[in-house]
Design an enzyme around this catalytic site. Structure first.
Site, PDB file in Angstrom:
ATOM      1  N   ARG A  88       0.819  -1.208   0.000  1.00  0.00           N
ATOM      2  CA  ARG A  88       0.000   0.000   0.000  1.00  0.00           C
ATOM      3  C   ARG A  88       0.857   1.265   0.000  1.00  0.00           C
ATOM      4  O   ARG A  88       0.309   2.360  -0.047  1.00  0.00           O
ATOM      5  CB  ARG A  88      -0.863   0.006   1.253  1.00  0.00           C
ATOM      6  CG  ARG A  88      -2.330  -0.369   1.014  1.00  0.00           C
ATOM      7  CD  ARG A  88      -2.981  -0.363   2.373  1.00  0.00           C
ATOM      8  NE  ARG A  88      -4.394  -0.177   2.369  1.00  0.00           N
ATOM      9  CZ  ARG A  88      -5.270  -1.169   2.540  1.00  0.00           C
ATOM     10  NH1 ARG A  88      -4.868  -2.411   2.609  1.00  0.00           N
ATOM     11  NH2 ARG A  88      -6.550  -0.894   2.621  1.00  0.00           N
ATOM     12  N   ARG A 122     -21.855  -1.727   3.176  1.00  0.00           N
ATOM     13  CA  ARG A 122     -21.229  -3.040   3.303  1.00  0.00           C
ATOM     14  C   ARG A 122     -21.439  -3.684   4.672  1.00  0.00           C
ATOM     15  O   ARG A 122     -21.366  -3.037   5.700  1.00  0.00           O
ATOM     16  CB  ARG A 122     -19.731  -2.875   3.054  1.00  0.00           C
ATOM     17  CG  ARG A 122     -18.973  -4.165   2.982  1.00  0.00           C
ATOM     18  CD  ARG A 122     -17.711  -3.990   2.210  1.00  0.00           C
ATOM     19  NE  ARG A 122     -16.634  -3.468   3.026  1.00  0.00           N
ATOM     20  CZ  ARG A 122     -15.359  -3.473   2.635  1.00  0.00           C
ATOM     21  NH1 ARG A 122     -15.046  -3.943   1.457  1.00  0.00           N
ATOM     22  NH2 ARG A 122     -14.425  -2.990   3.410  1.00  0.00           N
ATOM     23  N   ARG A 155     -18.056  -2.786   9.563  1.00  0.00           N
ATOM     24  CA  ARG A 155     -16.699  -2.526  10.038  1.00  0.00           C
ATOM     25  C   ARG A 155     -16.581  -1.088  10.528  1.00  0.00           C
ATOM     26  O   ARG A 155     -17.145  -0.193   9.935  1.00  0.00           O
ATOM     27  CB  ARG A 155     -15.699  -2.742   8.889  1.00  0.00           C
ATOM     28  CG  ARG A 155     -15.210  -4.143   8.769  1.00  0.00           C
ATOM     29  CD  ARG A 155     -14.441  -4.384   7.496  1.00  0.00           C
ATOM     30  NE  ARG A 155     -13.441  -3.384   7.157  1.00  0.00           N
ATOM     31  CZ  ARG A 155     -12.606  -3.496   6.110  1.00  0.00           C
ATOM     32  NH1 ARG A 155     -12.675  -4.555   5.330  1.00  0.00           N
ATOM     33  NH2 ARG A 155     -11.728  -2.560   5.853  1.00  0.00           N
ATOM     34  N   ARG A 166      -9.796   6.889   4.335  1.00  0.00           N
ATOM     35  CA  ARG A 166      -9.153   5.802   3.587  1.00  0.00           C
ATOM     36  C   ARG A 166      -8.933   6.196   2.128  1.00  0.00           C
ATOM     37  O   ARG A 166      -7.923   5.849   1.526  1.00  0.00           O
ATOM     38  CB  ARG A 166      -9.990   4.528   3.688  1.00  0.00           C
ATOM     39  CG  ARG A 166      -9.888   3.882   5.059  1.00  0.00           C
ATOM     40  CD  ARG A 166     -11.055   2.970   5.336  1.00  0.00           C
ATOM     41  NE  ARG A 166     -10.996   1.732   4.593  1.00  0.00           N
ATOM     42  CZ  ARG A 166     -12.045   0.943   4.384  1.00  0.00           C
ATOM     43  NH1 ARG A 166     -13.241   1.289   4.826  1.00  0.00           N
ATOM     44  NH2 ARG A 166     -11.902  -0.174   3.721  1.00  0.00           N
TER      45      ARG A 166
HETATM   46  P1  AMP Z   1      -8.418  -3.468   4.127  1.00  0.00           P
HETATM   47  O1  AMP Z   1      -9.249  -4.550   4.685  1.00  0.00           O
HETATM   48  O2  AMP Z   1      -7.407  -3.937   3.121  1.00  0.00           O
HETATM   49  O3  AMP Z   1      -9.234  -2.297   3.612  1.00  0.00           O
HETATM   50  O4  AMP Z   1      -7.532  -2.887   5.340  1.00  0.00           O
HETATM   51  C1  AMP Z   1      -8.140  -2.335   6.479  1.00  0.00           C
HETATM   52  C2  AMP Z   1      -7.137  -1.504   7.253  1.00  0.00           C
HETATM   53  O5  AMP Z   1      -6.043  -2.313   7.678  1.00  0.00           O
HETATM   54  C3  AMP Z   1      -6.497  -0.361   6.479  1.00  0.00           C
HETATM   55  O6  AMP Z   1      -7.290   0.806   6.431  1.00  0.00           O
HETATM   56  C4  AMP Z   1      -5.209  -0.152   7.291  1.00  0.00           C
HETATM   57  O7  AMP Z   1      -5.467   0.506   8.512  1.00  0.00           O
HETATM   58  C5  AMP Z   1      -4.820  -1.588   7.621  1.00  0.00           C
HETATM   59  N1  AMP Z   1      -3.986  -2.182   6.553  1.00  0.00           N
HETATM   60  C6  AMP Z   1      -4.297  -3.227   5.757  1.00  0.00           C
HETATM   61  N2  AMP Z   1      -3.309  -3.492   4.898  1.00  0.00           N
HETATM   62  C7  AMP Z   1      -2.335  -2.576   5.152  1.00  0.00           C
HETATM   63  C8  AMP Z   1      -1.057  -2.317   4.594  1.00  0.00           C
HETATM   64  N3  AMP Z   1      -0.569  -3.029   3.578  1.00  0.00           N
HETATM   65  N4  AMP Z   1      -0.339  -1.284   5.107  1.00  0.00           N
HETATM   66  C9  AMP Z   1      -0.800  -0.547   6.134  1.00  0.00           C
HETATM   67  N5  AMP Z   1      -1.989  -0.736   6.703  1.00  0.00           N
HETATM   68  C10 AMP Z   1      -2.766  -1.741   6.225  1.00  0.00           C
END
Ligand code: AMP
Length: 208
Positions: A88, A122, A155, A166
């Site tokens: 990311r 969602r 969530r 985000r």
């Molecule tokens: P997601 O389910 O991929 O939308 O991730 C949810 C949250 O987890 C994100 O908003 C970040 O806070 C954290 N997160 C997930 N993947 C990463 C990553 N590769 N780097 C940093 N934070 C992450």
């Protein structure tokens, strides 16, 4: 194949990764799922990560890089993996490069409006992680997962303030990866606004 799925939160990475894993047998590695499980269990990683997740900020690179490094060393990843939500940031991509080669980076392209619409309706199963949507994909029984009977929750970071954060974080931290992987000749873009089945078809055409 070692694949990265890129795209805004709400682009459909998780939904498609779950389907592709079934179709191709490639393990799905979602850093978001791993972090949420750690938060639920109250592990040291979970305790450190929780405040970032709730506010829609990124967890610091050093926490996440070590975690992915360990995960892709596991046996089931020998034949490839499907990364969803990692890398990311550019430092994460550079660290990944030292751990493993990547065959393809697929960006699911959606506009902000679509992403917001998907994220705000969602529901996520607390038990198995299955995804639902109030209008696009409602469960048969309200609040209950069709697959495992688990409770559906919204969530914390699918609430309005965190969604906007985000999207902002994506633009600043993750968008540069589009250039990064284009320069390496690895990036392919797919229209993520199409219905789920069409996006899956496009992905399978690329990957089979
Ligand atoms: P997601 O389910 O991929 O939308 O991730 C949810 C949250 O987890 C994100 O908003 C970040 O806070 C954290 N997160 C997930 N993947 C990463 C990553 N590769 N780097 C940093 N934070 C992450």
């Amino acid at each position: 194949m070692r694949i990265i799925l890129l795209g805004l939160p709400g682009a459909g990475k998780g939904t498609q990764a779950k389907i592709l894993t079934k179709e191709l047998g490639t393990p799905h590695i979602s850093t978001g799922d791993i972090l949420r499980a750690a938060v639920l269990k109250g592990t040291p990683l979970g305790l450190k990560a929780e405040k970032y997740i709730i506010s829609g900020e990124l967890v610091p690179d050093d926490l996440i890089i070590g975690l992915v490094k360990e995960r892709i060393k596991e046996r089931d990843c020998e034949g490839g993996f499907l990364l969803d939500g990692f890398p990311r940031t550019v430092p994460q991509a550079e660290a990944l490069e030292k751990i493993s080669a990547i065959d393809r980076v697929i960006k699911l392209r959606v506009k902000d409006k679509k992403a917001i619409e998907r994220l705000s309706g969602r529901g996520t199963c607390k038990r198995c992680g299955a995804l639902y949507h109030t209008t696009n994909l409602p469960p048969k029984r309200e609040g209950i997962c069709d697959r495992c009977g688990g409770e559906l929750i919204v969530r914390e970071d699918d609430r309005e303030e965190a969604i906007l954060k985000r999207l902002e974080v994506y633009r600043k931290e993750t968008q540069p990866l589009v250039d990064y992987y284009t320069k390496k000749g690895l990036l392919v873009t797919i229209d993520g606004e199409n219905p789920v089945e069409e996006v899956t078809k496009d992905l399978l055409l690329l990957l089979r």
